[in-house]
Design a protein around this motif. Structure first.
Motif, PDB file in Angstrom:
ATOM      1  N   ASN A  40       0.878  -1.069   0.041  1.00 31.96           N
ATOM      2  CA  ASN A  40      -0.178   0.057   0.191  1.00 31.96           C
ATOM      3  C   ASN A  40       0.885   1.186  -0.111  1.00 31.96           C
ATOM      4  O   ASN A  40       1.300   1.595   0.849  1.00 31.96           O
ATOM      5  CB  ASN A  40      -0.917  -0.041   1.222  1.00 31.96           C
ATOM      6  N   GLU A  47       6.950   3.029   1.714  1.00 26.10           N
ATOM      7  CA  GLU A  47       6.558   2.696   0.190  1.00 26.10           C
ATOM      8  C   GLU A  47       5.715   3.777  -0.067  1.00 26.10           C
ATOM      9  O   GLU A  47       4.898   4.233   0.619  1.00 26.10           O
ATOM     10  CB  GLU A  47       5.721   1.431   0.292  1.00 26.10           C
ATOM     11  N   ALA A  98       4.721  -3.816   3.458  1.00 26.80           N
ATOM     12  CA  ALA A  98       4.083  -2.627   3.768  1.00 26.80           C
ATOM     13  C   ALA A  98       4.097  -2.192   5.163  1.00 26.80           C
ATOM     14  O   ALA A  98       3.242  -1.464   5.817  1.00 26.80           O
ATOM     15  CB  ALA A  98       2.606  -2.760   3.467  1.00 26.80           C
ATOM     16  N   GLY A  99       5.495  -2.104   5.583  1.00 24.96           N
ATOM     17  CA  GLY A  99       5.606  -1.667   7.122  1.00 24.96           C
ATOM     18  C   GLY A  99       4.596  -2.308   8.095  1.00 24.96           C
ATOM     19  O   GLY A  99       4.309  -1.751   8.870  1.00 24.96           O
ATOM     20  N   THR A 101       3.391  -4.556  10.740  1.00 36.67           N
ATOM     21  CA  THR A 101       3.543  -5.071  12.101  1.00 36.67           C
ATOM     22  C   THR A 101       3.007  -6.295  12.454  1.00 36.67           C
ATOM     23  O   THR A 101       2.081  -6.829  11.912  1.00 36.67           O
ATOM     24  CB  THR A 101       2.855  -4.089  13.370  1.00 36.67           C
ATOM     25  N   ARG A 106      -2.876 -11.299  13.316  1.00 38.85           N
ATOM     26  CA  ARG A 106      -2.382 -11.610  11.967  1.00 38.85           C
ATOM     27  C   ARG A 106      -1.562 -12.917  11.881  1.00 38.85           C
ATOM     28  O   ARG A 106      -1.801 -13.378  10.654  1.00 38.85           O
ATOM     29  CB  ARG A 106      -1.341 -10.288  11.450  1.00 38.85           C
ATOM     30  N   GLN A 145      -5.388   5.285   9.841  1.00 37.13           N
ATOM     31  CA  GLN A 145      -5.624   4.190   8.470  1.00 37.13           C
ATOM     32  C   GLN A 145      -6.332   2.866   8.828  1.00 37.13           C
ATOM     33  O   GLN A 145      -5.740   2.253   9.511  1.00 37.13           O
ATOM     34  CB  GLN A 145      -4.168   4.152   7.956  1.00 37.13           C
ATOM     35  N   THR A 149      -2.405  -1.138  13.048  1.00 33.28           N
ATOM     36  CA  THR A 149      -2.192  -1.215  14.359  1.00 33.28           C
ATOM     37  C   THR A 149      -2.753   0.392  15.086  1.00 33.28           C
ATOM     38  O   THR A 149      -3.334   0.093  16.219  1.00 33.28           O
ATOM     39  CB  THR A 149      -0.586  -1.545  14.863  1.00 33.28           C
ATOM     40  N   ASP A 187       2.269   5.372  12.690  1.00 33.30           N
ATOM     41  CA  ASP A 187       3.854   5.087  12.669  1.00 33.30           C
ATOM     42  C   ASP A 187       4.663   6.239  12.666  1.00 33.30           C
ATOM     43  O   ASP A 187       4.344   7.097  12.130  1.00 33.30           O
ATOM     44  CB  ASP A 187       4.182   4.137  11.787  1.00 33.30           C
TER      45      ASP A 187
HETATM   46  N1  ARG Z   1       2.777  -0.715  11.060  1.00 33.30           N
HETATM   47  C1  ARG Z   1       1.285  -0.623  11.068  1.00 33.30           C
HETATM   48  C2  ARG Z   1       0.646  -1.885  10.583  1.00 33.30           C
HETATM   49  O1  ARG Z   1       1.183  -2.871  10.515  1.00 33.30           O
HETATM   50  C3  ARG Z   1       0.772   0.278   9.681  1.00 33.30           C
HETATM   51  C4  ARG Z   1       1.383  -0.058   8.335  1.00 33.30           C
HETATM   52  C5  ARG Z   1       0.412   0.735   7.159  1.00 33.30           C
HETATM   53  N2  ARG Z   1       1.383   0.303   5.867  1.00 33.30           N
HETATM   54  C6  ARG Z   1       1.074   1.126   5.012  1.00 33.30           C
HETATM   55  N3  ARG Z   1       1.758   0.664   3.795  1.00 33.30           N
HETATM   56  N4  ARG Z   1       0.111   1.744   4.614  1.00 33.30           N
HETATM   57  O2  ARG Z   1      -0.709  -1.716  10.793  1.00 33.30           O
END
Ligand code: ARG
Length: 256
Positions: A40, A47, A98-99, A101, A106, A145, A149, A187
């Motif tokens: 994303n 990203e 996607a960063g 966590t 999950r 978002q 997390t 984050d």
């Molecule tokens: N680290 C957080 C999670 O895993 C936010 C990741 C959002 N990543 C993104 N590409 N929008 O929920």
């Protein structure tokens, strides 16, 4: 009657297959030569889409380096953050980066690679809001978002007035800048990027949580997970991971 029964049987079979985890084992990915990657790209510096319209960021460079190590072409599929796990667990994408966590919840739906970076959730607010920490979010409107997390923590915190979900952190921060909400939980590194273009927005330096980022892979796709971990280890040993992270994040002020 027979036709109807056959139809019902078919429908049941299709529906039960749809719910099944499926994935391409590594041998199949290798034969195809392509690694399908879900992300994303609204989450700088991990990203995002750069000024030339290309995918860029820490995760993009890491997965490109992994692809190069494994001799695979990386094909990026950009989607909503909360579609990534479904996409990976139904085999539409081979892997998600996607960063993301690693969380217990999950882990019920996907496997994760080794951790390649760390993060924490922080609060963004306006300098005049009077919000100084998590406790001050009581009764407030908090933006997140969807499916992140930050969303999970905010939704679990019953003292928060209301949780407003947005498709991206960018949209949540825009709403904050317009005074529609009181704060955003997101984050830490993306938070710094998101506030760059706004005056009067601040990051509250109270660590909400410590988090580990990893790539998600379909449950049971052990061969792929092993290959990804082998690649990550090699890139770590060569110093590639560190140099990618340092390129996007000021190395003096941050742990990783
Ligand atoms: N680290 C957080 C999670 O895993 C936010 C990741 C959002 N990543 C993104 N590409 N929008 O929920």
């Amino acid at each position: 009657m027979k036709k109807l029964l056959a139809f019902i049987l078919c429908a049941v079979m299709v529906l039960s297959f749809a719910g099944c985890a499926s994935f391409r084992p590594y041998s199949e990915i290798e034969a195809d030569g392509k690694l399908i990657v879900a992300t994303n790209a609204t989450f700088p510096p991990y990203e995002f889409i750069d000024d030339n319209g290309d995918f860029a960021g820490i995760d993009i460079e890491i997965i490109e380096a992994v692809g190069e190590y494994l001799g695979l072409e990386v094909v990026i599929e950009n989607m909503e953050f909360d579609s990534i796990i479904t996409s990976v667990s139904t085999g539409k994408a081979d892997i998600g980066i996607a960063g993301m966590t690693v969380t217990e919840d999950r882990l019920k739906n996907v496997d994760f690679s080794e951790t390649y970076a760390t993060g924490k959730q922080v609060i963004i607010t306006s300098s005049e809001s009077g919000i100084k920490g998590v406790a001050d979010l009581a009764g407030k409107k908090v933006g997140v978002q969807t499916g992140t997390t930050g969303d999970i923590y905010a939704s679990d915190d019953s003292s928060i007035g209301s949780v407003e979900q947005y498709n991206s952190g960018t949209e949540a921060v825009l709403a904050l800048s317009q005074g529609k909400i009181d704060a955003v939980i997101i984050d830490n590194e993306p938070a710094k990027k998101y506030i760059e273009k706004y005056e009067g927005l601040v990051i509250i330096d109270e660590e909400y949580t410590f988090e580990e980022y990893a790539m998600c892979i379909a449950k049971g796709n052990d061969e792929l997970t092993a290959k990804i971990n082998e690649a990550l280890k090699a890139l770590e040993d060569k110093g590639t991971l560190k140099s990618i992270i340092d390129k996007y994040i000021n190395a003096d002020t941050d742990e990783k």
